[in-house]
Design a protein around this motif. Structure first.
Motif, PDB file in Angstrom:
ATOM      1  N   GLY A 370       0.846  -1.392  -0.049  1.00  0.00           N
ATOM      2  CA  GLY A 370      -0.245   0.096  -0.099  1.00  0.00           C
ATOM      3  C   GLY A 370       0.653   1.346  -0.074  1.00  0.00           C
ATOM      4  O   GLY A 370       0.636   2.124  -0.869  1.00  0.00           O
ATOM      5  N   PRO A 371       1.719   1.417   0.705  1.00  0.00           N
ATOM      6  CA  PRO A 371       2.331   2.620   0.787  1.00  0.00           C
ATOM      7  C   PRO A 371       3.397   3.200  -0.339  1.00  0.00           C
ATOM      8  O   PRO A 371       3.305   4.192  -0.508  1.00  0.00           O
ATOM      9  CB  PRO A 371       3.524   2.575   2.236  1.00  0.00           C
ATOM     10  CG  PRO A 371       2.815   1.527   2.852  1.00  0.00           C
ATOM     11  CD  PRO A 371       2.045   0.499   2.047  1.00  0.00           C
ATOM     12  N   GLU A 372       3.883   2.031  -1.099  1.00  0.00           N
ATOM     13  CA  GLU A 372       4.653   2.488  -2.316  1.00  0.00           C
ATOM     14  C   GLU A 372       3.765   2.771  -3.401  1.00  0.00           C
ATOM     15  O   GLU A 372       4.134   3.305  -4.388  1.00  0.00           O
ATOM     16  CB  GLU A 372       5.573   1.283  -2.393  1.00  0.00           C
ATOM     17  CG  GLU A 372       4.856  -0.142  -3.057  1.00  0.00           C
ATOM     18  CD  GLU A 372       5.978  -1.032  -3.058  1.00  0.00           C
ATOM     19  OE1 GLU A 372       5.944  -1.703  -4.574  1.00  0.00           O
ATOM     20  OE2 GLU A 372       7.078  -1.365  -2.551  1.00  0.00           O
ATOM     21  N   GLN A 373       2.456   2.197  -3.208  1.00  0.00           N
ATOM     22  CA  GLN A 373       1.420   2.598  -4.342  1.00  0.00           C
ATOM     23  C   GLN A 373       0.745   4.010  -4.113  1.00  0.00           C
ATOM     24  O   GLN A 373      -0.167   4.357  -4.541  1.00  0.00           O
ATOM     25  CB  GLN A 373       0.773   1.600  -4.364  1.00  0.00           C
ATOM     26  CG  GLN A 373       0.798   0.416  -5.041  1.00  0.00           C
ATOM     27  CD  GLN A 373      -0.074  -0.679  -5.240  1.00  0.00           C
ATOM     28  OE1 GLN A 373      -1.174  -0.583  -5.289  1.00  0.00           O
ATOM     29  NE2 GLN A 373       0.434  -2.089  -5.411  1.00  0.00           N
ATOM     30  N   GLY A 374       1.185   4.762  -2.845  1.00  0.00           N
ATOM     31  CA  GLY A 374       0.643   5.820  -2.354  1.00  0.00           C
ATOM     32  C   GLY A 374      -0.950   5.661  -2.008  1.00  0.00           C
ATOM     33  O   GLY A 374      -1.607   6.621  -1.968  1.00  0.00           O
ATOM     34  N   LEU A 375      -1.045   4.469  -1.449  1.00  0.00           N
ATOM     35  CA  LEU A 375      -2.407   4.256  -0.911  1.00  0.00           C
ATOM     36  C   LEU A 375      -2.442   4.525   0.609  1.00  0.00           C
ATOM     37  O   LEU A 375      -1.537   4.975   1.280  1.00  0.00           O
ATOM     38  CB  LEU A 375      -2.932   2.808  -0.997  1.00  0.00           C
ATOM     39  CG  LEU A 375      -2.790   2.222  -2.382  1.00  0.00           C
ATOM     40  CD1 LEU A 375      -3.149   0.852  -2.649  1.00  0.00           C
ATOM     41  CD2 LEU A 375      -3.969   3.130  -3.144  1.00  0.00           C
ATOM     42  N   PRO A 376      -3.814   4.391   1.325  1.00  0.00           N
ATOM     43  CA  PRO A 376      -3.700   4.898   2.706  1.00  0.00           C
ATOM     44  C   PRO A 376      -2.686   4.349   3.414  1.00  0.00           C
ATOM     45  O   PRO A 376      -2.546   3.199   3.609  1.00  0.00           O
ATOM     46  CB  PRO A 376      -5.113   4.627   3.228  1.00  0.00           C
ATOM     47  CG  PRO A 376      -5.839   4.745   2.043  1.00  0.00           C
ATOM     48  CD  PRO A 376      -5.024   4.195   0.863  1.00  0.00           C
TER      49      PRO A 376
END
Length: 485
Positions: A370-376
């Motif tokens: 999630g973080p590396e995809q810019g997700l919450p």
């Protein structure tokens, strides 16, 4: 396919290599459950001629001292007579001065076996510390690694009161692989079968190494987990007996069996065992949690003292106690392959993976990708299970709070058919019922800016997107998002 390269140990590898490259004596502690991959890691970081690797055995201190000296003599080419080494202090003095001009690694694996019991191990650690503190006359770097699978005993070496307290340059606990790294050990399988393999064999490298991913997954499960001669089954049957310092291992095993059969609370566990939920039972449960056999769960943002439920931590243990042991009669009658095909492959195993494994996989995937995809950015993912104000059951598969305070919720499905409109509407209806019942985070989750995160192994049908509320940020994941290429 057995992996011959290191998987998911980059941080630990870098730390250990840096300690040796630092050029001064360093002491490291590495611990983790049996078959988590400690030996594989420590035997592959450096050239063999640079490492004295000794794995202690569960015999006596005297036999281990003799065997260690013999191995050190063979490795170094230096004469090390047993008569000259009557104590562990004399042994450590010789070991730490071997090859003084060359960078040297000394690995003492299963360190807990160098003495009888924790008090004896404190004495061994004290002898090591005495040599360490006396100064080492070396020009080459030295790294001493103390490794062991008796997790609580090894952790105690780093705590206050231990002779080695404050002396360790690194303490590295090795955890089982998550779903993704476990999947790298069975990389020939499809993403769906990697999820299933994780559900059956868990995250311990030693168990996964037994899987031949050139064969169908069901064949591996039947031969390794269901067959009376299965090597992984044999490990799971005996692992609690191999834990150090447990009195009456049968009672610990009974707790694992009870949870495997569906008990979740202390009261349910006690009832399954035919006893009262007394202090000794609670102490056993606490110990199993400390030893990483159990995980404690509470509903999202509920009091940690209320509604505590327990689960078996590793999926392989879950499979063994929830499916493997109850299947013994069917396996005896039908044979492991037929029992798998006829009794477990059609419904039992798919239901187990969908209910008890895939949610774990998704929560791990959210943290990993999630973080590396810019997700919450969510600090801790959880779930919620209970009743609404009308005493109707409600479950929310995925719920967390972002770092800026927004609530994220979602639904997780491991099915052969795509998620449709009903999947979306069932989730929003469940949130509305909880919000009407006074659950604060559920009310927040219905705010227009609160994201919904849906995961469907089989993808999403057009009807799902047709009913989706455009005011809610929507994240839709499939297996390809959990296993990006």
């Amino acid at each position: 396919m057995v992996s011959t390269s290191l998987i998911d140990r980059e941080a630990e590898s870098a730390t250990l290599r840096a300690l040796l490259d630092g050029g001064k004596p360093a002491l490291a502690l590495v611990h983790g459950r049996r078959r988590v991959g400690k030996t594989f890691l420590l035997s592959r970081l450096w050239p063999t001629e640079q490492v004295l690797y000794y794995s202690a055995s569960s015999t006596t201190a005297a036999i281990n001292r003799q065997a260690l000296l013999a191995m050190a003599a063979t490795w170094s080419g230096q004469e090390l007579r047993l008569d000259d080494h009557p104590t562990w202090r004399t042994v450590f003095r010789s070991l730490l001065h071997l090859r003084p001009a060359l960078p040297t690694v000394i690995v003492l694996d299963e360190f807990q076996y160098l003495a009888d019991g924790e008090s004896g191990l404190r004495e061994v650690a004290s002898e090591l510390n005495a040599v360490w503190e006396s100064g080492l006359d070396r020009t080459g770097g030295l790294l001493v690694v103390l490794s062991g699978s008796a997790v609580r005993t090894m952790e105690a070496l780093a705590k206050g009161g231990s002779p080695l307290y404050g002396r360790l340059d690194a303490q590295l606990p090795l955890a089982p692989f998550d779903y993704f790294d476990a999947g790298q050990m069975v990389a020939r399988y499809s993403p769906a079968d990697r999820v299933r393999a994780y559900g059956a064999f868990g995250g311990l490298a030693g168990n996964l190494a037994a899987v031949d991913d050139s064969r169908p997954l069901g064949d591996n499960i039947a031969d390794l987990l269901l067959s009376p001669h299965g090597v992984v089954r044999a490990r799971l049957l005996t692992e609690i007996d191999q834990e150090e310092g447990l009195r009456n291992p049968a009672r610990y095993r009974a707790v694992l069996v009870s949870i495997g059969l569906g008990a979740r609370s202390v009261g349910e566990i006690a009832a399954n065992m035919g006893q009262s939920a007394d202090t000794p039972l609670k102490r056993i449960i606490d110990q199993l949690e400390d030893m990483a056999y159990l995980v404690r769960e509470v509903n999202f943002e509920a009091s940690p003292q209320r509604g505590v439920r327990y689960r078996l931590a590793d999926p392989a243990t879950r499979f063994h106690y929830g499916i493997g042991l109850p299947a013994e009669s069917a396996v005896a009658v039908l044979g492991p392959q037929a029992a798998w095909r006829e009794r477990f492959a059609p419904e039992v195993f798919p239901s187990y993976v969908g209910r008890h494994v895939f949610e774990d996989v998704v929560r791990q995937g959210c943290r990993r990708w999630g973080p590396e995809q810019g997700l919450p950015l969510v600090a801790q993912w959880g779930r919620w299970s209970g009743q609404d104000r009308s005493r109707r059951p409600v479950e929310i598969d995925l719920v967390g709070r972002t770092l800026d305070g927004t609530v994220v919720t979602g639904s997780i499905k491991f099915r052969n058919r795509p998620a449709d409109a009903r999947t979306y509407l069932d989730h929003t209806t469940a949130l509305e019922r909880l919000a009407d019942s006074g659950i604060g985070w559920a009310r927040e989750s219905l705010a227009p800016d609160a994201p919904f995160w849906f995961v469907s192994a089989a993808g999403f049908s057009p009807s799902f997107h047709e009913v989706a509320d455009p005011h809610h940020p929507l994240i839709t994941w499939t297996l390809q998002d959990l296993y990006p290429s």
